[in-house]
Write a protein that holds these residues in place. Structure first.
Motif, PDB file in Angstrom:
ATOM      1  N   UNK A 200       0.818  -1.212   0.000  1.00  0.00           N
ATOM      2  CA  UNK A 200       0.000   0.000   0.000  1.00  0.00           C
ATOM      3  C   UNK A 200       0.848   1.256   0.000  1.00  0.00           C
ATOM      4  N   UNK A 201       1.966   1.216   0.726  1.00  0.00           N
ATOM      5  CA  UNK A 201       2.860   2.370   0.758  1.00  0.00           C
ATOM      6  C   UNK A 201       3.553   2.540  -0.582  1.00  0.00           C
ATOM      7  N   UNK A 202       3.958   1.437  -1.186  1.00  0.00           N
ATOM      8  CA  UNK A 202       4.552   1.518  -2.527  1.00  0.00           C
ATOM      9  C   UNK A 202       3.522   2.037  -3.522  1.00  0.00           C
ATOM     10  N   UNK A 203       2.272   1.618  -3.383  1.00  0.00           N
ATOM     11  CA  UNK A 203       1.218   2.118  -4.260  1.00  0.00           C
ATOM     12  C   UNK A 203       1.058   3.616  -4.141  1.00  0.00           C
ATOM     13  N   UNK A 204       1.154   4.135  -2.912  1.00  0.00           N
ATOM     14  CA  UNK A 204       1.047   5.584  -2.713  1.00  0.00           C
ATOM     15  C   UNK A 204       2.219   6.298  -3.379  1.00  0.00           C
ATOM     16  N   UNK A 205       3.406   5.723  -3.284  1.00  0.00           N
ATOM     17  CA  UNK A 205       4.577   6.320  -3.936  1.00  0.00           C
ATOM     18  C   UNK A 205       4.385   6.380  -5.449  1.00  0.00           C
TER      19      UNK A 205
ATOM     20  N   UNK B  40       6.888  16.279 -14.996  1.00  0.00           N
ATOM     21  CA  UNK B  40       8.187  15.967 -14.402  1.00  0.00           C
ATOM     22  C   UNK B  40       8.257  14.476 -14.091  1.00  0.00           C
ATOM     23  N   UNK B  41       9.297  13.820 -14.576  1.00  0.00           N
ATOM     24  CA  UNK B  41       9.536  12.427 -14.228  1.00  0.00           C
ATOM     25  C   UNK B  41      10.329  12.372 -12.931  1.00  0.00           C
ATOM     26  N   UNK B  42       9.794  11.670 -11.957  1.00  0.00           N
ATOM     27  CA  UNK B  42      10.480  11.581 -10.673  1.00  0.00           C
ATOM     28  C   UNK B  42      10.396  10.157 -10.142  1.00  0.00           C
ATOM     29  N   UNK B  43      11.223   9.882  -9.147  1.00  0.00           N
ATOM     30  CA  UNK B  43      11.190   8.606  -8.436  1.00  0.00           C
ATOM     31  C   UNK B  43      10.900   8.894  -6.982  1.00  0.00           C
ATOM     32  N   UNK B  44       9.821   8.299  -6.464  1.00  0.00           N
ATOM     33  CA  UNK B  44       9.426   8.475  -5.072  1.00  0.00           C
ATOM     34  C   UNK B  44       9.670   7.160  -4.340  1.00  0.00           C
ATOM     35  N   UNK B  45      10.499   7.211  -3.309  1.00  0.00           N
ATOM     36  CA  UNK B  45      10.912   6.008  -2.585  1.00  0.00           C
ATOM     37  C   UNK B  45      10.464   6.082  -1.128  1.00  0.00           C
TER      38      UNK B  45
ATOM     39  N   UNK C 137       3.148  11.471  12.024  1.00  0.00           N
ATOM     40  CA  UNK C 137       3.681  11.147  10.696  1.00  0.00           C
ATOM     41  C   UNK C 137       3.418   9.676  10.404  1.00  0.00           C
ATOM     42  N   UNK C 138       2.702   9.398   9.323  1.00  0.00           N
ATOM     43  CA  UNK C 138       2.363   8.009   8.980  1.00  0.00           C
ATOM     44  C   UNK C 138       3.135   7.503   7.767  1.00  0.00           C
ATOM     45  N   UNK C 139       3.762   8.396   7.005  1.00  0.00           N
ATOM     46  CA  UNK C 139       4.524   7.955   5.836  1.00  0.00           C
ATOM     47  C   UNK C 139       5.565   9.010   5.480  1.00  0.00           C
ATOM     48  N   UNK C 140       6.737   8.527   5.077  1.00  0.00           N
ATOM     49  CA  UNK C 140       7.813   9.395   4.622  1.00  0.00           C
ATOM     50  C   UNK C 140       8.340   8.874   3.286  1.00  0.00           C
ATOM     51  N   UNK C 141       8.757   9.783   2.428  1.00  0.00           N
ATOM     52  CA  UNK C 141       9.278   9.415   1.112  1.00  0.00           C
ATOM     53  C   UNK C 141      10.482  10.288   0.770  1.00  0.00           C
ATOM     54  N   UNK C 142      11.306   9.754  -0.102  1.00  0.00           N
ATOM     55  CA  UNK C 142      12.377  10.525  -0.712  1.00  0.00           C
ATOM     56  C   UNK C 142      12.061  10.649  -2.198  1.00  0.00           C
ATOM     57  N   UNK C 143      12.113  11.867  -2.700  1.00  0.00           N
ATOM     58  CA  UNK C 143      11.758  12.110  -4.099  1.00  0.00           C
ATOM     59  C   UNK C 143      12.974  12.626  -4.853  1.00  0.00           C
ATOM     60  N   UNK C 144      13.227  12.047  -6.003  1.00  0.00           N
ATOM     61  CA  UNK C 144      14.316  12.485  -6.867  1.00  0.00           C
ATOM     62  C   UNK C 144      13.748  12.821  -8.237  1.00  0.00           C
ATOM     63  N   UNK C 145      14.030  14.007  -8.728  1.00  0.00           N
ATOM     64  CA  UNK C 145      13.570  14.448 -10.047  1.00  0.00           C
ATOM     65  C   UNK C 145      14.615  14.062 -11.081  1.00  0.00           C
TER      66      UNK C 145
ATOM     67  N   UNK D 107      17.971  14.833  -2.199  1.00  0.00           N
ATOM     68  CA  UNK D 107      16.610  14.291  -2.111  1.00  0.00           C
ATOM     69  C   UNK D 107      15.608  15.338  -1.631  1.00  0.00           C
ATOM     70  N   UNK D 108      14.400  15.214  -2.100  1.00  0.00           N
ATOM     71  CA  UNK D 108      13.288  16.042  -1.633  1.00  0.00           C
ATOM     72  C   UNK D 108      12.463  15.160  -0.696  1.00  0.00           C
ATOM     73  N   UNK D 109      12.346  15.564   0.548  1.00  0.00           N
ATOM     74  CA  UNK D 109      11.643  14.748   1.536  1.00  0.00           C
ATOM     75  C   UNK D 109      10.144  15.060   1.509  1.00  0.00           C
ATOM     76  N   UNK D 110       9.344  14.011   1.482  1.00  0.00           N
ATOM     77  CA  UNK D 110       7.894  14.138   1.512  1.00  0.00           C
ATOM     78  C   UNK D 110       7.363  13.487   2.782  1.00  0.00           C
ATOM     79  N   UNK D 111       6.380  14.113   3.388  1.00  0.00           N
ATOM     80  CA  UNK D 111       5.778  13.544   4.582  1.00  0.00           C
ATOM     81  C   UNK D 111       4.269  13.583   4.522  1.00  0.00           C
TER      82      UNK D 111
END
Length: 334
Positions: A218-223, A236-241, A282-290, A304-308
């Motif tokens: 489910x978390x990967x699905x959100x990413x 913008x093509x990005x990778x959210x981890x 905080x229920x989820x954290x991600x690292x985003x790379x453009x 990295x761009x941090x998402x919360x």
């Protein structure tokens, strides 16, 4: 081999047109769906003028409605509901596409219609962005973009279920009372690998729960939904981890995906110490790379761009996906 399924018919995706670039364009059929909403659908007490107004709008959803015609309605609340939809309709028609209208809201704000209409735009735009996906976890996680979610924590799980569905079950007696001041526990089906294909037939019921704990699907699905959202709206093509925590001595940029996450990340970035209760929101954290670093501000490129994502003090997630669009660290185009 899995096949792509249709989903979210209630978004109105199939009622919209497409321009040459694939952007969604308003149609009379799309606007007509709003004239069929219960807020403006005639009831037994509706006056003759209201009945006539509603009939003409179904026949010609784009027709102008003078203010005098609304003032003539016997039900002032009904007239206000018509005004809200008319303001939304006029707003949409100012832009070449649904996406352009949403981008204006994300970057400029200042709407004169109820915020629920922004959720409607989010719903149909994300439906377009996810078109063709075969991953039900991605689509179920996408529901979080436009529908508030109730969070239940425990046993290394972060279960989220649609708030309106939880409340409906609680009102109908299908809830187990917690008895200690916490919200009632509700028995809602959890989307899992074993029954993943069952999601498609019930996607418009918004009646499945999903686990967004690290590293659940489910978390990967959100990413992946976040990636599709950014690609569709910002180009913008990005990778959210997904990640467990932020360990970054050179923290340069972050985006809160809701009001509480934004406040918490701002405080942490400024070096403030927060108590455990606040951090547990905080229920989820991600690292985003453009991918195209040339489009990124020089001070952020390569970092990295941090998402919360956070729940509020009542245990509810109210995501604001416009945040990620309006706060991308991109260079301004000349």
């Amino acid at each position: 081999m899995t096949v792509a399924h249709d989903f979210w018919l209630s978004s109105g995706f199939r009622l919209l047109g497409r321009d040459e670039s694939g952007r969604l364009t308003p149609t009379s059929a799309f606007v007509a769906a709003y004239w069929r909403r219960p807020e403006v659908a005639p009831v037994e007490e509706s006056c003759d003028r209201e009945l006539a107004l509603h009939a003409t709008l179904l026949a010609d959803p784009m027709r102008p409605v003078p203010e005098a015609e609304l003032q003539a309605l016997a039900d002032a609340d009904a007239a206000d509901n018509y005004r809200a939809i008319l303001r939304f309709r006029e707003f949409l028609l100012r832009f070449p596409s649904i996406e352009a209208a949403y981008l204006h809201v994300a970057r400029e704000g200042g709407i004169d219609f109820p915020p629920m209409f922004v959720d409607h735009l989010t719903h149909v735009i994300l439906r377009s962005a996810l078109d063709g996906t075969r991953d039900p976890f991605r689509v179920r996680a996408g529901e979080m973009f436009f529908r508030p979610q109730r969070v239940t924590l425990g046993d290394e799980r972060v279960m989220v279920a649609d708030l309106a569905v939880v409340d409906l079950h609680a009102q109908s007696g299908r809830a187990l009372q917690a008895g200690d001041g916490r919200p009632a526990m509700v028995d809602i089906d959890v989307l899992g690998e074993e029954a993943r294909e069952e999601y498609w037939a019930r996607s418009d019921g918004f009646d499945t729960a999903i686990d967004i704990a690290y590293p659940q699907p489910g978390l990967d699905g959100l990413a992946r939904a976040l990636e599709a959202w950014v690609a569709h709206l910002a180009g913008i093509t990005c990778r959210v981890t997904p990640m467990r925590r932020i360990d970054d001595e050179r923290w340069v940029w972050h985006i809160g995906l809701d009001r509480d996450a934004n406040a918490i990340l701002n405080a942490l970035y400024q070096g403030q110490t927060l108590d455990d209760a606040r951090l547990r929101q905080i229920v989820a954290l991600f690292s985003m790379e453009i991918e195209d670093t040339a489009t990124v501000l020089d001070s952020v490129a390569g970092r990295p761009i941090h998402l919360g994502l956070a729940m509020d003090s009542d245990g509810v997630i109210q995501m604001k996906p416009q945040n990620i669009i309006s706060n991308l660290p991109l260079k301004t185009s000349n």
